[in-house]
Design an enzyme around this catalytic site. Structure first.
Site, PDB file in Angstrom:
ATOM      1  N   LEU A 172      52.455 -20.754  15.179  1.00 49.12           N
ATOM      2  CA  LEU A 172      52.270 -20.563  13.832  1.00 49.12           C
ATOM      3  C   LEU A 172      52.954 -19.418  13.415  1.00 49.12           C
ATOM      4  CD1 LEU A 172      50.582 -20.982  11.153  1.00 49.12           C
ATOM      5  CD2 LEU A 172      48.808 -19.545  12.123  1.00 49.12           C
ATOM      6  N   HIS A 214      44.465  -7.258  19.054  1.00 52.22           N
ATOM      7  CA  HIS A 214      43.364  -7.872  19.505  1.00 52.22           C
ATOM      8  C   HIS A 214      43.308  -9.220  18.672  1.00 52.22           C
ATOM      9  CE1 HIS A 214      39.924  -8.434  21.935  1.00 52.22           C
ATOM     10  NE2 HIS A 214      38.999  -8.141  20.931  1.00 52.22           N
ATOM     11  N   SER A 271      32.904  -8.670  12.531  1.00 51.75           N
ATOM     12  CA  SER A 271      33.610 -10.067  12.341  1.00 51.75           C
ATOM     13  C   SER A 271      34.262 -10.186  10.848  1.00 51.75           C
ATOM     14  CB  SER A 271      32.651 -11.034  12.699  1.00 51.75           C
ATOM     15  OG  SER A 271      32.870 -12.095  12.392  1.00 51.75           O
ATOM     16  N   TYR A 296      33.973  -3.493  26.191  1.00 51.60           N
ATOM     17  CA  TYR A 296      33.257  -3.125  25.348  1.00 51.60           C
ATOM     18  C   TYR A 296      32.587  -1.684  25.643  1.00 51.60           C
ATOM     19  CZ  TYR A 296      33.871  -7.322  22.533  1.00 51.60           C
ATOM     20  OH  TYR A 296      34.212  -8.358  21.891  1.00 51.60           O
ATOM     21  N   SER A 322      57.317 -17.731   9.900  1.00 52.27           N
ATOM     22  CA  SER A 322      56.831 -17.891   8.636  1.00 52.27           C
ATOM     23  C   SER A 322      55.529 -18.651   8.615  1.00 52.27           C
ATOM     24  CB  SER A 322      57.864 -18.919   7.754  1.00 52.27           C
ATOM     25  OG  SER A 322      59.292 -18.231   7.639  1.00 52.27           O
ATOM     26  N   THR A 338      55.332 -22.460   8.050  1.00 48.09           N
ATOM     27  CA  THR A 338      55.708 -23.445   9.035  1.00 48.09           C
ATOM     28  C   THR A 338      54.529 -23.634  10.182  1.00 48.09           C
ATOM     29  OG1 THR A 338      57.008 -21.965  10.322  1.00 48.09           O
ATOM     30  CG2 THR A 338      58.010 -22.929   8.629  1.00 48.09           C
TER      31      THR A 338
END
Length: 780
Positions: A134, A194, A354, A579, A714, A717
């Site tokens: 992506l 991350h 989140s 964590y 981009s 696209t």
């Protein structure tokens, strides 16, 4: 404990898990050579990393670039680096000295790696392999040096899940070879954004190697070279400038995904804060002496998990989209990933934060599952998922990213407080499994060998796991304990006692075959820029953990005369240790606590260590800090389980041929789609003849030429790869035509590389390209 019953499907999954684990163990036994694979070379004399702390303190003599580092090195695998005592050093460009401010260098480079046949790193979901792209992933480097060039710091924010120890050690080695002692373990910070949509395969500890389905030298080398290129660009382009700081809250983009854990913290402490997440963004604005923009570096606490665990396209998620928007605005006329301006949105204490702000709901019934165990009445924990604000995950990613970008833009525009003062840095390697933590003047506790609890296997509301584990589990299960004991051996009473109340699912600190499963040696590091202190954390602090560490470091500076320091948390730095929950959060063992691998006193240990670094900087005693035990660099890591195969085109076709052409006409808002004869995209991580998988080009009649208007970096696209049988595959390219697209004639091009191998000859990777027919875009 009530007796547990299993459905037929669960029994089948359990059987399948046992078989897969047994096969994995067998493969590891066959594929690894476990003797002689840890190289520390304490007495070898091959001095790779400069280890003297003195040059980083602004109050200490500064080592010259050609100085010889003190003893200490890390051995490496020959296939990934050349580790010799000979060093080719790049001459330092002359620096202009008579000005107030800093020398500033910014650089950005592609570090994407494989976009196919590799796991995506973050969700640990079996089968979530990359199948296209992506957006590109980038390394963004920021160098700040004092006017006379004596002291400098280097911060790199990278679009990857987290920085692995192997990645950091290799980058430090190459910096030493290229620049001598200029960039060192103490003044260089590597921080991952991350994103959970970047490739895995660049780790050396066994748990992560297994999760990655092997070590991908192809991806590792791509990442390292991209990081190095970004640093080289920043180093080459350094110029006098000024830095301004601003702070402000970002609203509407976060929720705490473990509010029940947060509520375990003392009420008096919680009452000091208006929210159960940190909303403040810190922005650094960098300009040259003429006031022209150079770059932005910011820190904000948010998980880049707007793209969920059903995604298969490599991308930089919400913070990457914020960078994209900022850089596109500042680099007008350039394609994405190009242009001089660099904007980084670095990670902070995001452990329980989140972006899926609609909260957790049962995907089968729609009711809320915001409870202590994140379970649904029907379907249990596997049905409890949090959703973002958009119509789908892509829309949510852009909504969250755009809000972050817009707030950063406001803070950037109004930044007026100049950062001034000397630069300093302090670093130590620490054996985190054996830290004595002083709880008060008379009582002490210790950290533990690494272990993961049951709730680790449950996942989170951002990405649940598939088996019958739930968050908030404080008791073990005889069934899973038996499987663990048979496959991996029993955990010792010592480690079980140390981690209480965590029920141990994986006693990784006691597993060393074929290599240790988790790191013992970790980095702690602070770099300071005037009144700004950047604490480089090798993991994910929860909200309250971050607040406690920031306050402790700030108070330590103040107690030694450095008042009003701004302390920021930089997350996912240098080595990954999962964590860091507070002691109180640890008691209820939700996902974040179960993943606090060094036990209940992990946060207290980090606070103690970072206070020591702050004191050393404030009292000009950095040179007296212990270097600590050097981390290992392992050889002979397992190769990827997905083999390389020869690419083949259908009979009568060639790579890049169009299988499904574009339509003759599209309107803005529609999707232009073309299907090509494809080849495995992972080949393009080796042969980099082409720098993109696709372009969208517009015909310019005045020059009778095609102009590139979009590429695979981009957000308009998409590049999808469809794997077939016997080396055959297709590539689908989509262009989501934005409302801003100009009417005219366009075409889509595909750039790829195919693996070819003739009998008795080594494989070669060849480049090819394909072009669609021209089509017209019209306005509505």
């Amino acid at each position: 404990m009530a007796k547990r019953t299993f459905s037929t499907l669960e029994m089948f999954l359990i059987f399948l898990l046992i078989m897969m684990t047994a096969i994995t163990v067998a493969l590891l036994s066959l594929l690894f050579i476990t003797s002689g694979t840890i190289e520390n070379h304490k007495d070898s004399g091959s001095h790779i990393f400069p280890t003297t702390q003195g040059p980083t303190s602004t109050r200490s003599p500064v080592a010259t670039q050609g100085s010889v580092p003190s003893q200490g090195s890390t051995g490496t695998q020959g296939s990934t680096a050349t580790h010799t005592s000979s060093v080719t050093r790049t001459p330092e460009p002359p620096l202009f000295q008579n000005f107030s401010g800093y020398h500033i260098g910014v650089g950005r480079a592609d570090c994407t790696g494989q976009v196919a046949d590799i796991n995506l790193m973050g969700y640990s979901k079996n089968g979530q392999n990359a199948r296209g792209i992506l957006t590109r992933l980038y390394s963004r480097a920021f160098i700040m040096a004092e006017p006379d060039g004596s002291n400098r710091i280097l911060f790199i924010s990278i679009d990857i899940g987290m920085v692995s120890q192997r990645l950091r050690l290799e980058v430090l080695n190459r910096l030493q070879s290229k620049y001598g002692s200029l960039y060192r373990r103490d003044n260089v910070v590597l921080s991952g954004t991350h994103t959970h949509s970047g490739p895995a395969g660049y780790f050396q500890y066994t748990l992560f190697v297994i999760a990655s389905e092997g070590f991908s030298n192809r991806t590792f080398e791509y990442m390292v070279s991209g990081i190095m290129k970004s640093i080289e660009i920043a180093h080459t382009n350094m110029k006098p400038g000024k830095i301004f700081i601003n702070k402000g809250n970002v609203d509407g983009v976060q929720i705490n995904r473990s509010p029940y854990s947060y509520l375990q913290n003392p009420q008096s402490e919680r009452a000091r804060y208006s929210s159960n997440t940190d909303k403040e963004m810190v922005v650094l604005k960098m300009v040259d002496l003429n006031g022209d923009d150079l770059g932005l570096l910011s820190w904000f606490a948010i998980h880049p998990v707007s793209m969920n665990n059903s995604n298969h396209l490599v991308n930089s998620d919400n913070v990457g989209y914020a960078s994209y928007l900022f850089e596109q605005e500042k680099n007008k006329g350039y394609l994405p990933g190009e242009g001089p301006y660099v904007a980084a949105f670095a990670s902070s204490n995001l452990g329980d934060v989140s972006p899926n702000i609609l909260g957790p709901h049962c995907i089968n019934t729609g009711e809320s599952c915001d409870n202590a165990n994140s379970t649904c009445p029907i379907g249990g924990s596997s049905m409890c998922m949090a959703m973002g604000p958009g119509r789908d995950m892509l829309d949510s990613t852009q909504i969250i990213g755009r809000t972050i970008y817009q707030r950063a833009k406001e803070l950037y525009a109004s930044a007026s407080e100049e950062v001034t003062g000397p630069l300093a840095a302090a670093h130590q390697w620490v054996n985190m499994t054996d830290v004595t933590v002083w709880l008060n003047s008379t009582h002490a506790a210790k950290t533990c060998k690494p272990a993961l609890g049951y709730s680790f296997a449950a996942g989170t509301i951002d990405g649940v796991a598939g088996l019958n584990f739930t968050q908030g589990t404080t008791e073990g299960d005889p069934f899973w304990d038996t499987i663990r004991d048979q496959l991996l051996g029993k955990p010792s009473e010592e480690i079980k006692e140390c981690h209480k109340p965590k029920p141990i699912l994986l006693h990784t600190g006691e597993l060393s075959k074929p290599h240790p499963w988790h790191p013992d040696i970790i980095d702690v590091q602070i770099i300071t820029l005037g009144s700004l202190a950047i604490s480089a954390i090798p993991g994910e602090l929860t909200t309250m953990s971050g607040r406690r560490l920031r306050e402790a470091v700030q108070a330590e500076f103040a107690s030694y005369g450095m008042q009003n320091m701004t302390v920021v948390i930089a997350g996912l730095c240098n080595v990954y240790t999962h964590y860091i929950a507070t002691y109180e959060e640890y008691q209820v063992q939700r996902y974040e606590a179960a993943s606090t691998i060094y036990g209940p006193h992990t946060l207290s240990a980090y606070i103690q260590l970072f206070r020591g670094l702050a004191k050393a900087i404030a009292t000009d005693t950095v040179a007296n800090l212990s270097i600590g035990p050097e981390p290992p660099f392992f050889k002979q890591l397992i190769t990827p389980l997905i083999p390389n195969t020869v690419d083949r085109a259908p009979i009568g076709r060639a790579f890049g041929d169009v299988l499904q052409p574009a339509k003759a006409e599209y309107r803005v808002g529609e999707v232009a789609e073309v299907v090509f004869v494809g080849a495995n995209p992972k080949n393009s991580a080796e042969n980099r003849t082409h720098q993109t998988f696709l372009t969208v080009e517009k015909y310019e009649a005045t020059s009778a030429s095609w102009q590139i208007v979009y590429n695979d970096a981009s957000w308009e696209t998409r590049f999808h790869w469809h794997k077939g049988l016997l080396g055959r595959s297709n590539a689908t390219i989509e262009w989501h035509i934005p409302d801003t697209a100009q009417p005219g004639i366009y075409r889509i091009k595909y750039f790829g590389h195919n693996r070819k191998q003739d009998i008795l000859k080594p494989a070669v990777i060849l480049s090819f390209e394909g072009t669609s027919s021209a089509f017209e875009v019209v306005t509505t």
